[in-house]
Enzyme design. Structure first.
Site, PDB file in Angstrom:
ATOM      1  N   GLU A 128       0.858  -1.194   0.000  1.00 25.66           N
ATOM      2  CA  GLU A 128       0.000   0.000   0.000  1.00 25.66           C
ATOM      3  C   GLU A 128       0.894   1.245   0.000  1.00 25.66           C
ATOM      4  O   GLU A 128       1.952   1.247   0.643  1.00 25.66           O
ATOM      5  CB  GLU A 128      -0.846  -0.050   1.286  1.00 25.66           C
ATOM      6  CG  GLU A 128      -1.767   1.115   1.522  1.00 25.66           C
ATOM      7  CD  GLU A 128      -2.513   0.949   2.872  1.00 25.66           C
ATOM      8  OE1 GLU A 128      -2.110   0.098   3.703  1.00 25.66           O
ATOM      9  OE2 GLU A 128      -3.504   1.665   3.081  1.00 25.66           O
ATOM     10  N   LYS A 170      -9.546   2.274  -1.960  1.00 26.75           N
ATOM     11  CA  LYS A 170      -9.755   1.592  -0.667  1.00 26.75           C
ATOM     12  C   LYS A 170     -11.075   2.011  -0.025  1.00 26.75           C
ATOM     13  O   LYS A 170     -11.310   3.207   0.212  1.00 26.75           O
ATOM     14  CB  LYS A 170      -8.576   1.917   0.256  1.00 26.75           C
ATOM     15  CG  LYS A 170      -8.600   1.193   1.585  1.00 26.75           C
ATOM     16  CD  LYS A 170      -7.333   1.532   2.387  1.00 26.75           C
ATOM     17  CE  LYS A 170      -7.218   0.768   3.682  1.00 26.75           C
ATOM     18  NZ  LYS A 170      -5.964   1.081   4.407  1.00 26.75           N
ATOM     19  N   CYS A 218      -5.167  -3.327   2.353  1.00 27.26           N
ATOM     20  CA  CYS A 218      -4.889  -3.424   3.784  1.00 27.26           C
ATOM     21  C   CYS A 218      -6.120  -3.649   4.640  1.00 27.26           C
ATOM     22  O   CYS A 218      -6.710  -4.713   4.618  1.00 27.26           O
ATOM     23  CB  CYS A 218      -4.071  -2.216   4.235  1.00 27.26           C
ATOM     24  SG  CYS A 218      -3.102  -2.609   5.722  1.00 27.26           S
ATOM     25  N   VAL A 221      -0.193  -2.681  10.533  1.00 30.98           N
ATOM     26  CA  VAL A 221       0.385  -2.321  11.833  1.00 30.98           C
ATOM     27  C   VAL A 221      -0.142  -3.229  12.945  1.00 30.98           C
ATOM     28  O   VAL A 221       0.523  -3.445  13.949  1.00 30.98           O
ATOM     29  CB  VAL A 221       0.136  -0.836  12.178  1.00 30.98           C
ATOM     30  CG1 VAL A 221       0.925   0.071  11.249  1.00 30.98           C
ATOM     31  CG2 VAL A 221      -1.335  -0.467  12.109  1.00 30.98           C
TER      32      VAL A 221
END
Ligand code: ACM
Length: 267
Positions: A38, A109, A142, A169
């Site tokens: 990304e 997205k 993501c 993350v």
């Protein structure tokens, strides 16, 4: 068919350097399909709208998409890459799909994560599946992974392989992709980034471990946590057409959408 990803640590704001890094790494492989992380060219953590505006680009036509078209042509591969898209005054956290013949399309997205909501608008174009000749690929970016509806939509639209540019993350996605692939009987390619991005007043660590998974949940390849890596595996994408679990169960025709109303009404 050879499918793969490029995992690396993009340098914030250095679009030319990050593109050259990808050009070099792509030169090490003869994959037919390559997924990049990304926001691979800009980096992830913007600190102002002005900064995000200045780094985002038109798609197609912008420098990053043009460079990716050149790499796809030179390597005879399809590339799915995350990038910051600018359309008029609006920015989207997008993925571009390019082939040796040029630009194929864009996915914006849909489910934005955390501070992305400050800079980007949520995607307005829906999920998309692209016929690349040897198979059909679906695209999500993501955090879309945490909504099972994302991959289900792509699978129902006919995707054999879900291409998944990521800047992860949280620590959950890599393992969750085994379930996502199993429940939809599709392949996945999660291309994550590595490293710690430090920006004024904030910093984030990205979890690496880019991963490819088969329709039966077999993990085909997992990258290291912090390594720069090109992962490639050989697959028969048409195996994703078999949705049969046993003689009596087929995961699509056994669905009971008449009871799934809350999915559409939100509760
Ligand atoms: C994410 O969607 N980049 C976590």
């Amino acid at each position: 068919m050879k499918i793969g990803f490029i995992q690396f640590n993009p340098k914030f704001g250095d679009r030319e350097g990050n593109i050259e890094k990808v050009r070099g790494l792509a030169g090490q492989t003869d994959a037919d399909l390559l997924v990049l992380p990304e926001l691979f060219a800009t980096g992830y953590m913007f600190t102002s709208q002005e900064e995000a505006n200045a780094l985002a680009e038109e798609v197609p036509g912008g420098m990053t998409t043009e460079a990716l078209c050149g790499i796809a042509r030179a390597r005879n591969t399809v590339i799915v890459a995350g990038l910051a898209e600018r359309e008029g005054n609006h920015l989207f956290n997008s993925a571009v799909i390019v082939s040796p013949r040029g630009y194929m399309g864009t996915y914006r997205k849909i489910h934005l994560f955390s501070e992305e909501k400050l800079w980007f608008r949520p995607g307005d174009g829906g999920f998309k599946v692209f016929d690349i000749g040897s198979c059909r690929i679906g695209v999500m970016v993501c955090f879309d992974w945490i909504f099972p509806e994302s991959m289900r939509s792509l699978a129902l639209m006919g995707a054999h392989i879900v291409c998944h540019p990521a800047n992860l993350v949280l620590p959950y996605c890599q393992d969750a992709m085994k379930t996502r692939c199993l429940e939809n009987r599709v392949f996945s390619i999660t291309a994550n980034r590595t490293g710690r991005e430090k920006r004024p007043g904030k910093s984030l660590f990205f979890t690496g471990k880019s991963r490819m998974v088969a329709p039966d949940s077999t993990v085909l390849f997992t990258a290291g946590r912090s390594t720069e890596e090109v992962g490639v595996v050989d697959v028969d994408p048409l195996k994703a057409e078999n949705k049969q679990i046993n003689d009596y169960n087929q995961i699509f025709s056994d669905r009971r959408p008449e009871f799934y109303g809350p999915l559409l009404s939100g509760g």
